[in-house]
Design an enzyme around this catalytic site. Structure first.
Site, PDB file in Angstrom:
ATOM      1  CG  ASP A 123      -2.020  -0.921   1.209  1.00 15.08           C
ATOM      2  OD1 ASP A 123      -2.010  -1.812   0.339  1.00 15.08           O
ATOM      3  OD2 ASP A 123      -2.922  -0.795   2.052  1.00 15.08           O
ATOM      4  CG  ASP A 124       0.125   3.826   2.278  1.00 11.91           C
ATOM      5  OD1 ASP A 124      -1.024   3.541   1.908  1.00 11.91           O
ATOM      6  OD2 ASP A 124       0.445   3.973   3.468  1.00 11.91           O
ATOM      7  CG  HIS A 154      -4.321   2.826  -0.647  1.00 12.68           C
ATOM      8  ND1 HIS A 154      -5.256   2.214   0.164  1.00 12.68           N
ATOM      9  CD2 HIS A 154      -3.352   3.275   0.199  1.00 12.68           C
ATOM     10  CE1 HIS A 154      -4.840   2.291   1.435  1.00 12.68           C
ATOM     11  NE2 HIS A 154      -3.708   2.947   1.478  1.00 12.68           N
ATOM     12  CG  HIS A 203      -3.373   7.271   2.829  1.00 12.29           C
ATOM     13  ND1 HIS A 203      -3.520   7.216   4.195  1.00 12.29           N
ATOM     14  CD2 HIS A 203      -3.104   6.010   2.433  1.00 12.29           C
ATOM     15  CE1 HIS A 203      -3.331   5.964   4.594  1.00 12.29           C
ATOM     16  NE2 HIS A 203      -3.086   5.216   3.540  1.00 12.29           N
ATOM     17  CE1 TYR A 263      -4.433   6.463   8.044  1.00 10.91           C
ATOM     18  CE2 TYR A 263      -6.281   7.407   6.835  1.00 10.91           C
ATOM     19  CZ  TYR A 263      -5.001   7.503   7.328  1.00 10.91           C
ATOM     20  OH  TYR A 263      -4.280   8.641   7.094  1.00 10.91           O
ATOM     21  CG  HIS A 311       2.263   0.170   4.452  1.00  5.59           C
ATOM     22  ND1 HIS A 311       1.975  -0.695   5.483  1.00  5.59           N
ATOM     23  CD2 HIS A 311       1.134   0.867   4.210  1.00  5.59           C
ATOM     24  CE1 HIS A 311       0.713  -0.519   5.857  1.00  5.59           C
ATOM     25  NE2 HIS A 311       0.179   0.427   5.096  1.00  5.59           N
TER      26      HIS A 311
HETATM   27 NI    NI Z   1      -2.533   3.225   3.286  1.00  5.37          NI
END
Ligand code: NI
Length: 508
Positions: free
Chosen positions: A324-325, A374, A378, A415, A464
């Protein structure tokens, strides 16, 4: 009796307001006709999610709602910082007071002359702020000010950074080692803004000539507004996710209808010109290997990862690695690892970061991995309204489509957070996870590997690719899971069966 009470209240108000705002306000109340009780400022103070940062809000509604003011500013534990923030807010309020007064006079004249009530003569001033970064030593705010007298209004944004211990404001130039930063930021933002503008020009309806004109005019205003001058780069914000954002005021680099524009740059990209203290605060790794990640050519046909898999997870122990991210500065290294071990993975990327690293997105797809959405930047989707949720999803889709020609089939909300309102706006399956190693808390290496290597069959592992230690642990994670007999698959291959929009999946 009632009149005397009113008079007393008025005197009290004047005393309160003049002590709080100075004599400009006093003059205003003398000139303004019959201020009533509802003309009193409403001042509230609330806590924020940051330690020792409160939000003070001053609200005024005057002249039958023709004069509107809403000013919010931070109050910290440091009185020197507070003084600076209060001063700038009082300046803004003074400017409101002056404008509201002349607008109201104009209104009264109009009313006398025409006998008509006008609802276009309105003074509307708003100031709000965000905390872009806060730790024990530093705090950085970005302010947005809006001033309107009935037209489209003026938008203005600026950043302020303070040392929380001394209360001193840190000038923007002190974030950098020397003044050459202006040239660099000018060059980078010019490129980004021009590319974005050209992209937009392609979507415009109009004659060739009109579009050429549009491009020419915009190039001129971008070039002008990004000249390497301190005044053009007075709104820099470094946020705790490692992004440097440059804000350009309304009209600075584009037509007013575009509002405030911003350019985001990962700090790593400009690490060489950041002052040592800044690097320390944002813990930017010192550049080790300079060799850039190989960039894969854009694929002619997009491999369909869901059908590419020959693995039958009913008969085999399957596990899906998800990241992620990103994309981030570490994603290239991760892709090298995955290639070396021949492991497919699923990347839930942020639109904002994909925009900065489109080549990494191309590589992810070209090397057979799966791409998920995603959101754009964020945000906790539960805190957004419906149209903002849509924008978070679709802006990211469109960007990814423009890079690799595919729209992600899955969403992973930031989250893992959602509610009924969010679900109404999610037009695809929601993929969460069954293994969360909490790698963002940066556990010791061995502990991280341990947490990632005891999944159930059919698990979805969350990690991540914005954390160097996570990426560094992946070779061991792969080796250990293979030893246990696991086969790596993408989320699409793991879940396989048709998935429902708005439904949540955590494992096979
Ligand atoms: Ni995230």
């Amino acid at each position: 009796m009632k009149k005397i009470l009113m008079l007393l209240a008025l005197i009290l108000t004047l005393l309160l307001v003049t002590s709080a705002l100075g004599w400009g306000a006093f003059n205003y109340f003398l000139v303004g006709d019959n201020p009533s009780l509802k003309d009193i400022d409403v001042t509230t103070t609330e806590t924020s999610k940051y330690d020792n940062i409160n939000v003070k809000t001053i609200e005024r509604r005057e002249n039958d709602n023709r004069s509107l003011l809403n000013v919010a500013y931070p109050v910290t534990e440091n009185s020197k910082i507070n003084q600076a923030l209060e001063e700038l807010s009082l300046d803004f309020i003074a400017s409101f007071t002056e404008t509201a007064l002349s607008q109201e006079q104009a209104y009264q004249e109009y009313l006398t002359e025409t006998g008509l009530v006008s609802n276009t003569i309105v003074t509307d001033y708003t100031q709000h702020f965000d905390v872009s970064f806060a730790n024990e030593k530093y705090v950085s705010f970005v302010f947005y000010q809006y001033q309107s007298t009935g037209g489209t209004g003026l938008d203005n944004t600026f950043a302020m950074i303070f040392n929380r211990q001394t209360g001193a404001e840190i000038p923007i130039k002190d974030l950098f080692t020397d003044s050459s930063y202006l040239e660099r930021l000018s060059k980078i933002s010019r490129e980004v803004l021009i590319a974005r503008m050209l992209e937009k020009a392609e979507t415009l309806d109009g004659s060739k000539q009109a579009i050429a004109e549009y491009i020419k005019n915009n190039k001129e205003s971008i070039t002008e507004g990004t000249k390497p001058l301190a005044e053009n780069f007075n709104s820099l914000v470094i946020s705790d996710d490692g992004i440097l954002t440059i804000y350009f005021d309304k009209y600075q680099v584009a037509a007013g209808s575009e509002g405030i524009l911003s350019v985001e740059i990962p700090l790593e990209q400009v690490a060489d010109m950041l002052a040592p203290e800044v690097k320390e605060v944002f813990s930017i790794p010192k550049p080790k290997e300079k060799k850039p990640a190989p960039v894969a050519p854009r694929p002619q046909t997009i491999p369909d990862v869901s059908s590419a898999g020959q693995v039958n997870c009913d008969e085999t122990k399957c596990v899906a690695l998800t990241f992620d991210d990103g994309p981030s500065v570490y994603t290239g290294t991760l892709l090298n690892t995955l290639k070396e071990y021949n492991v497919p993975a699923t990347f839930f990327v942020l639109g904002r970061s994909a925009k900065i690293q489109p080549d990494t997105i191309s590589r992810i797809v070209a090397e057979g991995h799966e791409l998920g959405n995603h959101t754009w930047d964020h945000k906790d989707l539960r805190t957004l309204g419906g149209s903002a949720i849509d924008a978070q999803l679709h802006q990211t889709d469109e960007l990814l489509y423009s890079i690799v020609g595919i729209k992600p089939r899955y969403l992973r909300p930031p989250y893992g957070a959602f509610n009924d309102e969010v679900l109404k706006h999610v037009d695809r399956p929601i993929i969460l996870w069954s293994v969360d190693p909490e790698d963002w808390k940066l556990p010791p290496h061995a502990e991280l590997v341990r947490r990632m290597t005891s999944p159930q069959s059919g698990a979805i592992i969350l990690a991540h690719d914005i954390h160097g230690p996570t990426v560094a642990a992946i070779p061991e994670v792969i080796t250990e899971l293979r030893k246990q007999g696991f086969t790596f698959v993408t989320v699409g291959d793991l879940l396989r069966k048709p998935l429902n929009a708005g439904q949540v999946y955590r494992h096979r």
